[in-house]
Design an enzyme around this catalytic site. Structure first.
Site, short mmCIF file in Angstrom:
data_model
loop_
_atom_site.label_atom_id
_atom_site.label_comp_id
_atom_site.label_asym_id
_atom_site.label_seq_id
_atom_site.Cartn_x
_atom_site.Cartn_y
_atom_site.Cartn_z
N HIS A 148 0.82 -1.21 0.00
CA HIS A 148 0.00 0.00 0.00
C HIS A 148 0.86 1.26 0.00
CE1 HIS A 148 -4.13 -1.26 0.00
NE2 HIS A 148 -3.90 -2.18 0.92
N GLY A 149 2.01 1.19 0.64
CA GLY A 149 2.88 2.37 0.64
C GLY A 149 3.79 2.34 1.85
#
Lengths: 77, 405
Positions: free
Chosen positions: B332-333
């Site tokens: 996701h990051g």
């Protein structure tokens, strides 16, 4: 012991149920088999029957009942 | 000419309708106009990756050439009979396939506020498709590398920006055939219903929660400095926005695919009705969670069990749950809140499994009725909403980011 009985034994070990009279029970719909059980099943098929089935082969719509699994094993032999 | 995010505004839908009508007439009369489909695909890709976004268009082309060469080479190595099928070559191929995505994900960490020049919208989703193709090629399930079909699969425009993540063998089978007329009529019916349900989700419900409600709550929460009930309100509003926005987008993507005679898999199945967290992941962003299940979790479990890394099956499952969800967090990051979100879900799976085992063992003493089911749905819903609050990054804005006031 024949392949059919071996598969049924493996499934009984995994799920605690005897499928001899329920060959068309959907193992995933009834949540008897999850991803963990599936991997165990693949390993057991490999160890006990010498059937090489990679994880990719495992399409849930094609392996969802004892009857279908037996058919796959017999086809692989 | 204007430039469009897929399904971003009404004009995009007008273009879309006009473009797919000839394709639909063809399908109704038993023909798939593949050349025409390629032309409109290019048109919609240009609408998204052209004009002011031309730099991302160049990145997309470069990325595509790179992955084509990679998958082509790996197929060339693996597909002939008697291929040595070395583990390290497979691992190298997978690493090379994810390197561009890793660079894109890490860039903001080293140059804050800047995006990598090799990035483009949807890079994650194409990477998933590439990696799974390499894995299935290794397993001998994909027996032939067909560059044009593979390109069609990667660039299938209805799903290019955010999935759902299809599977090569499934997509290829659909693309190769024309559905029987009765089946196709049913697909049109379903497709149209999905698109309209998508309108309701994305342009009405997500608009209300995300654009009308959320900014007000956000403002109140920020003004309150620190903990306040506004955070709880934000949590629910954000969760609703996230669901209706993404489920709405997914309905468009699946609906349009159906109209094109391709049965792209569904992404959501009433997730807020889940009875436990495992059930939730079988209903929420399904193509992503199934991707993680099939290509990470199950392979990890397979590896661990085969080499007897852990003594017990339970430990194997638990470790693999956490690793699996942690990787999803990283995907996701690279921020603390995404990674915490991943860990949170990993441990939620562990707790869930432990509870289910305990419950099975003490079946006699633990009641199971309509009330306990409702309670489990309520509990799961709140556990999930709290994870979305973490995911939203709002706690970061609230407690760690420099206060603008």
């Amino acid at each position: 012991m024949d392949d059919k009985q071996t598969v049924l034994d493996i499934l009984q070990d995994l799920t605690g149920e005897d499928f001899s009279d329920n060959l068309d029970e959907d193992l995933f719909a009834s949540a008897l088999l999850d991803s963990m059980g599936t991997v165990q099943l693949l390993l057991d098929l490999q160890d006990k029957l010498g059937v090489q089935a990679p994880v990719s082969e495992f399409d849930r719509n094609e392996w969802n009942t004892p009857a279908k699994i037996i058919a796959k094993v017999e086809a692989a032999k | 000419m204007r430039w469009y995010i897929p399904y971003g505004n009404p004009t995009y839908f007008i273009w879309l309708t006009l473009a797919i009508i000839p394709l639909m007439i063809g399908l109704l009369y038993g023909r798939r106009f593949r050349g025409y489909q390629t032309v409109i695909s290019l048109f919609f890709l240009i609408l998204t990756f052209g004009g002011p976004n031309w730099k991302t268009g160049i990145s997309l082309i470069g990325y595509l050439v790179y992955q084509m060469i990679l998958v082509g080479l790996y197929s060339h190595y693996r597909q002939p009979k008697g291929s040595p099928n070395k583990g390290w070559i497979f691992i190298t191929a997978v690493v090379l396939a994810i390197i561009p995505l890793v660079i894109v994900k890490l860039t903001p960490l080293f140059t804050p506020g800047r995006q990598s020049i090799i990035g483009f919208m949807g890079i994650s989703y194409i990477t998933f498709k590439v990696v799974q193709t390499i894995m299935e090629t290794r397993d001998g399930m994909i027996k032939e590398f067909h560059p044009v079909l593979f390109g069609q699969f990667l660039l299938f425009f209805p799903t290019i920006s955010s999935g759902p993540i299809d599977r090569y063998r499934r997509f290829e089978a659909d693309y190769a055939k024309v559905p029987v007329r009765d089946d196709y009529l049913n697909m049109i019916q379903t497709g149209v219903r999905y698109v309209f349900q998508g309108f309701l989700y994305k342009f009405i419900l997500a608009y209300y929660f995300g654009t009308v409600l959320m900014p007000q709550i956000q403002m109140r929460a920020l003004m309150a400095h620190g903990f306040s009930w506004n955070i709880v309100a934000y949590m629910y509003a954000y969760s609703m926005d996230l669901f209706f926005d993404f489920a709405g987008y997914s309905l468009f993507a699946v609906g349009i695919s159906y109209l094109m005679g391709i049965k792209t898999p569904m992404n959501f199945n009433q997730p807020f009705k889940s009875k436990n967290i495992k059930d939730f992941w079988n209903r929420w962003h399904m193509t992503l969670s199934f991707w993680f299940r099939d290509y990470i979790f199950m392979r990890l479990v397979f590896f661990c069990m085969k080499h007897h890394i852990f003594k017990s099956r339970t430990t194997t499952a638990n470790v693999c749950y956490v690793i699996n969800m942690l990787i999803m967090g990283f995907w996701h990051g690279e921020t603390w809140f995404y990674i915490t979100y991943g860990l949170y879900h990993g441990f939620a799976m562990v707790i869930n499994d432990t509870w289910l085992r305990f419950k099975k063992k003490h079946q006699k003493y633990i009641p199971h009725n309509k009330f306990t089911e409702l309670f489990s749905i309520f509990l799961t819903f709140n556990v999930v909403c709290f994870s979305f609050l973490i995911f939203s990054g709002f706690l970061n804005t609230l407690f760690f980011a420099p206060n603008p006031y």
